[in-house]
Design a protein around this motif. Structure first.
Motif, mmCIF file in Angstrom:
data_model
loop_
_atom_site.group_PDB
_atom_site.id
_atom_site.type_symbol
_atom_site.label_atom_id
_atom_site.label_comp_id
_atom_site.label_asym_id
_atom_site.label_seq_id
_atom_site.Cartn_x
_atom_site.Cartn_y
_atom_site.Cartn_z
ATOM 1 N N GLU A 64 -22.104 5.605 -81.297
ATOM 2 C CA GLU A 64 -20.723 5.498 -82.161
ATOM 3 C C GLU A 64 -19.571 5.330 -80.857
ATOM 4 O O GLU A 64 -18.403 4.769 -81.353
ATOM 5 C CB GLU A 64 -20.597 6.991 -82.631
ATOM 6 N N ARG A 65 -19.875 5.834 -79.686
ATOM 7 C CA ARG A 65 -18.884 5.303 -78.647
ATOM 8 C C ARG A 65 -18.570 3.845 -78.560
ATOM 9 O O ARG A 65 -17.451 3.235 -78.851
ATOM 10 C CB ARG A 65 -19.293 5.848 -77.396
ATOM 11 N N ASP A 66 -19.795 3.101 -78.494
ATOM 12 C CA ASP A 66 -19.804 1.803 -78.657
ATOM 13 C C ASP A 66 -19.068 1.073 -79.887
ATOM 14 O O ASP A 66 -18.394 0.269 -79.805
ATOM 15 C CB ASP A 66 -21.024 1.026 -78.543
ATOM 16 N N ALA A 67 -19.489 1.819 -80.905
ATOM 17 C CA ALA A 67 -18.863 1.407 -82.255
ATOM 18 C C ALA A 67 -17.417 1.383 -82.196
ATOM 19 O O ALA A 67 -16.941 0.436 -82.759
ATOM 20 C CB ALA A 67 -19.481 2.086 -83.478
ATOM 21 N N GLY A 68 -17.072 2.525 -81.460
ATOM 22 C CA GLY A 68 -15.426 2.760 -81.686
ATOM 23 C C GLY A 68 -14.789 1.685 -80.898
ATOM 24 O O GLY A 68 -13.783 1.097 -81.655
#
Length: 635
Positions: A64-68
């Motif tokens: 999710e950090r990469d997604a953000g």
């Protein structure tokens, strides 16, 4: 297919997720980044179906950090050719997945990049129970979002899908800074109940709009409509069958608009727009007759008082089937008033061409002027009867009428929430109103006495006339400590309509239930009416205020009315409390229905004498384009 009907077999969570993504795409969303998860499955299926249909680009990331940060990069990249960044959505499941978005959210916040954070959540019944992957997600990005909405779990109710259209509009407008000039992240925390997947394998690729097509909203910058005399694209020329609704804080512009176009003015007491030839007396009752003829409503300020007005603003159906077009004028960057989620256009100002005087009067204006005059006369006749009654009970409407008539244009009148402001709304008949103040932001009874003291201090500095507050007894008791002036020198008259409890609830649903049985009545008295026997005179004098008591039980109604009128015009030095005992039994629905019938009969007879309104005979094909299209504009 009705756009508010879900596709057969769709669980509410799946139908709602499809509609939300569909509405966001209609708002211009082109990219969605999805991180896998169970609770977010409805959103993942919806995004996949939209991507398969070629309506958006889908990106999937495990972390999710990469997604953000991917979403942040996509939004930044959309402005590389010199435009403004486009919003990008990122979808996560519940729990720590949401927290992993925080670094990207902070960067987007400080850099002014529009992100739409679509975080799935457990329904409210699982929150705070230690249920798996359940934490407090609402407000987790506090201080870094332009809008945060805790969206309840859908249950398949008929208006839920339409509501999502308006949620999508608000989200995109806030993220892009369309009205604020301050783009950034928006957080929609979306609760979903199981089942979370389509009911059959064949349904996984179904059109995301299988439950109906989301209503599109044309979002433009304020500069587009603030050009001289500009009218935004998609908004047709003025419609004859238009009314102006002036809510709290609307200001004199609402009256100016109504008088320029010859449109009826439905103004609340604290609108700052009451008065003039277009103001319609007892308008909430007049709507019972002429409301079905309305085709367009222009809203200024924040209208909150009247259920008939709220039904009109909900786009209530006319007999011919078309919905009323609702145009909200909302200057500034704050949320626009649209409790019914039915606004078709939201403008930052009134188009200049609408303020140009109409060339000639219309039959529509004549009907409403006749209706307003008939309604006002019917109310005055009813008040005359109430003032001359010999039953020893003073009606609350008589008190509101006396306060209204005693308030001159240079006076200041603070009116309390609940019954007083609604009574005043019904009986006010000013040619030119006083300066009316009301705490209508949240419409609570809190702090009303203290607010009145502050208003009185400011009014004195401004050189205005007498300052008066008109409150109910519970409102007065709730803030009686406001009478403690702590050295301030104030001239303020506080008129208290004392019916010994919270009688407004008798006019609402609890009052109807109370009439069904002894136990229901007992419960109503205990938890709604909250009767009291407080001696307001002793209380007032304890704070150093003078006290006048008006009681029709001993003097009779005519003498009590005369005493009240004398108190209202007499000199006031310092604090004065005028306590008026009123009959709470007059609050029962049957009593209100009598007046409503009299007004409706009078209005019906008045408009019948003018003949049928030509506007009611038009077919749908003859309506202006903007009334047929269902398009929405938010600028």
């Amino acid at each position: 297919m009705n756009p508010e009907d879900a596709a057969p077999g769709d669980p509410p969570a799946v139908a709602a997720a499809r509609r939300l993504l569909d509405a966001l795409v209609a708002q211009g969303l082109r990219d969605v980044v999805v991180a896998p998860g169970s609770r977010s499955a409805p959103l993942a299926y919806a995004a996949s179906a939209l991507a398969d249909a070629g309506r958006l680009h889908l990106h999937v990331r495990v972390d999710e950090r990469d997604a953000g940060f991917l979403a942040l990069g996509l939004a930044r990249g959309s402005a590389l050719r010199g435009g403004v960044p486009e919003p990008v959505a990122v979808v996560t499941t519940s729990g720590t997945a949401v927290a992993n978005l925080h670094p990207a959210v902070l960067e987007a916040h400080h850099a002014g990049v529009p992100l739409l954070l679509l975080t799935a959540d457990r329904p409210h019944e699982l929150r705070g129970t230690r249920a798996n992957q359940t934490t407090d997600q609402v407000g987790i990005f506090a201080g870094a979002t332009r809008l945060t909405v805790d969206v309840p779990a859908p249950a398949g109710l008929p208006t839920e899908l339409r509501d999502l259209d308006h949620l999508a509009a608000r989200a995109v407008v806030a993220a892009c800074g369309t009205r604020s000039g301050h783009p950034g992240p928006v957080h929609l925390d979306l609760a979903y109940r199981e089942p979370l997947v389509p009911t059959s394998p064949s349904a996984t690729g179904a059109s995301p709009s299988a439950g109906g097509t989301a209503s599109s909203v044309d979002v433009a910058s304020p500069s587009v409509v603030l050009a001289p005399d500009g009218v935004p694209a998609g908004l047709a020329a003025p419609v004859a069958e238009t009314v102006v609704v002036a809510g709290d804080g609307a200001g004199p512009l609402a009256r100016r608009l109504a008088e320029a176009r010859g449109w009826p003015l439905l103004a609340e007491p604290s609108s700052g727009a009451w008065g003039g030839p277009r103001a319609v007396a007892a308008h909430r009752l007049v709507l019972g007759v002429l409301g079905p003829e309305v085709r367009r409503v222009v809203v200024l300020g924040n209208p909150t008082l009247s259920r008939p007005v709220q039904r009109l603003l909900g786009g209530g159906l006319a007999p011919t089937g078309e919905r009323v077009e609702v145009i909200v004028v909302a200057p500034g960057s704050g949320p626009w008033p649209d409790a019914a989620r039915a606004a078709s256009h939201v403008l930052p100002g009134v188009p200049g061409s609408w303020l140009e005087p109409a060339r000639e009067a219309s039959a529509w204006a004549d009907r409403w002027r006749a209706a307003g005059a008939a309604a006002g006369e019917a109310v005055r006749d009813a008040l005359d009867e109430l003032r001359s009654a010999d039953d020893g009970a003073l009606d609350p409407l008589v008190v509101a009428d006396a306060v209204s008539r005693a308030s001159a244009p240079d006076d200041v009148l603070l009116v309390g929430a609940s019954s007083p402001v609604r009574d005043l709304d019904l009986v006010a008949a000013w040619d030119e109103p006083p300066h009316v103040v009301a705490n209508r932001g949240l419409a609570g009874i809190d702090g009303s006495v203290s607010t009145a003291v502050g208003v009185a201090l400011a009014a004195r500095r401004a050189g205005l006339g007498r300052t008066r507050a008109y409150l109910g007894d519970l409102t007065f008791l709730h803030d009686v400590g406001g009478l403690h002036l702590a050295g301030d020198d104030v001239d303020l008259q506080v008129v208290v309509a004392n019916d010994g409890g919270g009688s407004i609830f008798a006019t609402l649903e609890p009052g109807a239930l109370a009439a069904t049985g002894v136990r229901e009545r007992s419960t109503f008295e205990r938890v709604f009416s909250t009767p009291h026997a407080v001696d307001l005179g002793l209380l007032a004098r304890a704070y150093g205020a003078s006290h006048v008591r008006v009681d029709a039980r001993h003097a009779g109604v005519p003498a009590a009315v005369a005493g009240l009128e004398a108190a209202l015009v007499g000199p006031v030095r310092g604090l004065q409390v005028v306590e008026v005992l009123v009959d709470r039994s007059r609050r029962v629905p049957a009593s209100a229905d009598v007046l409503a019938r009299r007004v409706r009969d009078a209005v019906g007879a008045a408009v019948a004498s003018l003949g049928e309104n030509p506007g009611t005979l038009r077919s749908r094909s003859e309506l202006p384009g903007s009334l047929q299209s269902g398009s929405r504009t938010i600028v």
